[in-house]
Structures are given as C-alpha cells and as structure tokens.
Design an enzyme around this catalytic site. Structure first.
Site, PDB file in Angstrom:
ATOM      1  N   HIS A   8     -70.580 -15.399   9.009  1.00  0.00           N
ATOM      2  CA  HIS A   8     -70.319 -15.439  10.443  1.00  0.00           C
ATOM      3  C   HIS A   8     -68.853 -15.141  10.769  1.00  0.00           C
ATOM      4  O   HIS A   8     -68.427 -15.344  11.894  1.00  0.00           O
ATOM      5  CB  HIS A   8     -70.731 -16.794  11.014  1.00  0.00           C
ATOM      6  N   PRO A  59     -67.599 -26.448  22.771  1.00  0.00           N
ATOM      7  CA  PRO A  59     -66.214 -26.911  22.938  1.00  0.00           C
ATOM      8  C   PRO A  59     -65.866 -27.101  24.410  1.00  0.00           C
ATOM      9  O   PRO A  59     -66.165 -26.253  25.236  1.00  0.00           O
ATOM     10  CB  PRO A  59     -65.369 -25.796  22.320  1.00  0.00           C
ATOM     11  N   GLU A  60     -65.247 -28.216  24.727  1.00  0.00           N
ATOM     12  CA  GLU A  60     -64.773 -28.432  26.082  1.00  0.00           C
ATOM     13  C   GLU A  60     -63.269 -28.150  26.116  1.00  0.00           C
ATOM     14  O   GLU A  60     -62.655 -27.843  25.096  1.00  0.00           O
ATOM     15  CB  GLU A  60     -65.085 -29.859  26.530  1.00  0.00           C
ATOM     16  N   ARG A  65     -73.372 -18.549  16.471  1.00  0.00           N
ATOM     17  CA  ARG A  65     -74.342 -18.232  17.532  1.00  0.00           C
ATOM     18  C   ARG A  65     -73.909 -17.041  18.392  1.00  0.00           C
ATOM     19  O   ARG A  65     -74.678 -16.550  19.195  1.00  0.00           O
ATOM     20  CB  ARG A  65     -74.561 -19.461  18.408  1.00  0.00           C
TER      21      ARG A  65
END
Ligand code: ZN
Length: 301
Positions: free
Chosen positions: A106, A2-3, A125
């Site tokens: 998750h 994500p930016e 992750r």
C-alpha cells in the site's frame, strides 16, 4: 478516520524531513488514489523546495518554491512513513493504524528528499488524495473553497460562534459539524466539547447568540473548550479508537481522556455531577452526552 488532531500530529512529524528540502525523486506506484494524480505530478514536484508545511482543517498544504502548493489529504487510512538518513524511521500518526494497513503493497507514493529523508505515503483504502494548485489560488481551490473558520486558532471566539450560529434553529451539534461554519471538527471532539461546556447537543444553535447578536457566556465557554479538547488531543498525539489501535495492541493516550465519547452507561466525570452518560442518534451519528449536566432544551423554548 483521522481527525484534525491526528492531521496536525502528522504535520509536525513531517515538517523536519520536508521543510527546506527539495524533492529529489518522486515515484508514483499507481495512477490514482481517490482521484487521479494531477498531470505530470512527479515532474512538477521534482526539483521544487518545500517552503512551509501548513494545515487547513484536515488538509496538509506544502508551499513550494515553484509557485504551486501540494495538497495532501489522508482520507480514511492514509499515513506517512519517514525513513531518516541516519537509518531511523518514524511514522507520524501511527496511532490510528489498524491491522489492514502498513503493508508495503500500500506504499503508493515515495518521495526522496534532498534532506536525505524518504517520505512514503501508504494508504490501504485509498480515500486519500494529493493535488497541486497554484499557491495564489489555494484558498479558492475546490478543496478549500467555502470552508469555515479554523477551530484550532485565534479565529474561534465566543463572538465568532454567536455570529455564525445566530438565528439558526439547527441542533447545536449539527452546526458544530457543519464544515462551512467551522472546518475540521469531527464527531468525537464535538461530543467532548459540548460536555465540557454543559450544553445539550440538541439545543438550537442560535441560542448561543443574544438578541443583539452578542455571545452568551456559554458561547464563550464553548469556544474555549473546543480549543482545549483539540489542543490536548494534539499533545497526546491524536485520538485512538478501538479500530485504530496500535499494532502491538496498546492504545494511544487520549482515548482514556474521552469523558463522554463511547462511554454510554458510565458515570459522568464532571465535578459534582452524579449523572450518567447517554447516547442519542442525530443525523445518523451517535452523540454521547450527560443527561444531568447537559440539560435538554426546554419544551417549547
Ligand atoms: Zn454530568
């Protein structure tokens, strides 16, 4: 990853469920994300009310009435699901999901809010993290200390760029990615902004300051187009890259508006330009630019 525009989109999506609400119950499903959770993390959150939800670069900051601020970072694959009291559900930032994400195993942190909403943090992750710091020391905390100016705000002007870049011989693109100068700009948006400003990525950064330290017209233009590309991306709900496609196979809106990023060999879309998009590798990362309307630095100059 994500930016900044994606993080801002997540912030706007979370705010209605969290701001003004109290943490009724916080459940941690594991002892750590990228880092261990702070000591007594759930207990310190429970009972506290969220006063505001801000963003600094790619960090979300939730100010609490307990005097602490909750810092959230999405890492590579972090995302939030919000279950609303009316049975509805929203996932702000869903646009950057990939196939490996979104499965309940998750779901690492579950936050039940007094608003009736349940906010769940999911991170396949686990490069994201959460931390709690005393609010008065937020800016000096290890996450935010030394961070440059915010690119999506009033602080970024031609004058600021000239002041930050003056005398620097590093390539313009590297200077724009230097988080100690401007915080939160990533590869995609730097490529897009340089193209809109007609600036070659390898120009010396210092060339945007005149000898007396004042900004060149290009420095003013660059400040404006950086804000433009970020603002447009936030409005479109963030960027969507191939590896962050929608689960249904569709893609987000902003991808189609990238003018140079990942478009090597295509015709330049700038007005009156007949050039072609090229790629060069700088500091191990791909830079996309137009060979015609972003002319290279003059030899020796
Ligand atoms: Zn061009």
């Amino acid at each position: 990853m994500p930016e900044l525009p994606e993080v801002e989109t997540v912030r706007r999506g979370l705010a209605p469920a969290m701001v003004g609400a109290r943490f009724s119950r916080v459940t941690l499903r594991r002892p750590n994300l990228r880092f261990p959770f702070p000591e007594r993390f759930a207990e310190r959150l429970q009972g506290a009310t969220v006063l505001d939800l801000g963003r600094r670069a790619k960090y979300l900051t939730a100010g609490l009435d307990s005097g602490e601020t909750l810092i959230l970072h999405l890492g590579m694959s972090g995302r939030f699901d919000v279950a609303l009291p009316d049975g509805g559900n929203l996932s702000p930032g869903e646009f950057y999901l990939d196939g490996a994400q979104g499965t309940p195993r998750h779901d690492h942190v579950v936050m039940a809010m007094s608003s009736g909403a349940t906010v769940t943090y999911n991170d396949a992750r686990r490069f994201g993290f959460m931390d709690l710091v005393p609010t008065p020391t937020l800016a000096a905390s290890r996450h935010l200390a030394g961070m440059g100016i915010e690119p999506l705000g009033e602080a970024l002007t031609g004058e600021t760029i000239a002041r930050l870049f003056r005398h620097r011989i590093t390539p313009l693109k590297s200077a724009l990615l230097d988080q100690r100068l401007i915080a939160g700009l990533g590869n995609i948006y730097v490529c897009e902004a340089l193209h809109r400003a007609g600036l070659h990525p390898a120009l010396p950064a210092g060339s945007l300051a005149k000898a007396d330290g004042s900004p060149t017209p290009k420095a003013r233009l660059l400040a404006r187009v950086i804000r433009d590309v970020l603002t447009e991306a936030v409005a479109a709900g963030g960027s969507t890259l191939r590896d962050y496609a929608h689960p249904d196979g569709g893609s987000g809106a902003f991808q189609h508006r990238f003018r140079v990023y990942d478009r090597v060999g295509e015709a330049c879309t700038a007005k009156h330009c007949t050039g072609t998009i090229a790629r060069l590798v700088q500091a191990g990362r791909s830079t996309f630019y137009c060979e015609t309307c972003q002319p290279p630095p003059r030899p020796g100059g």
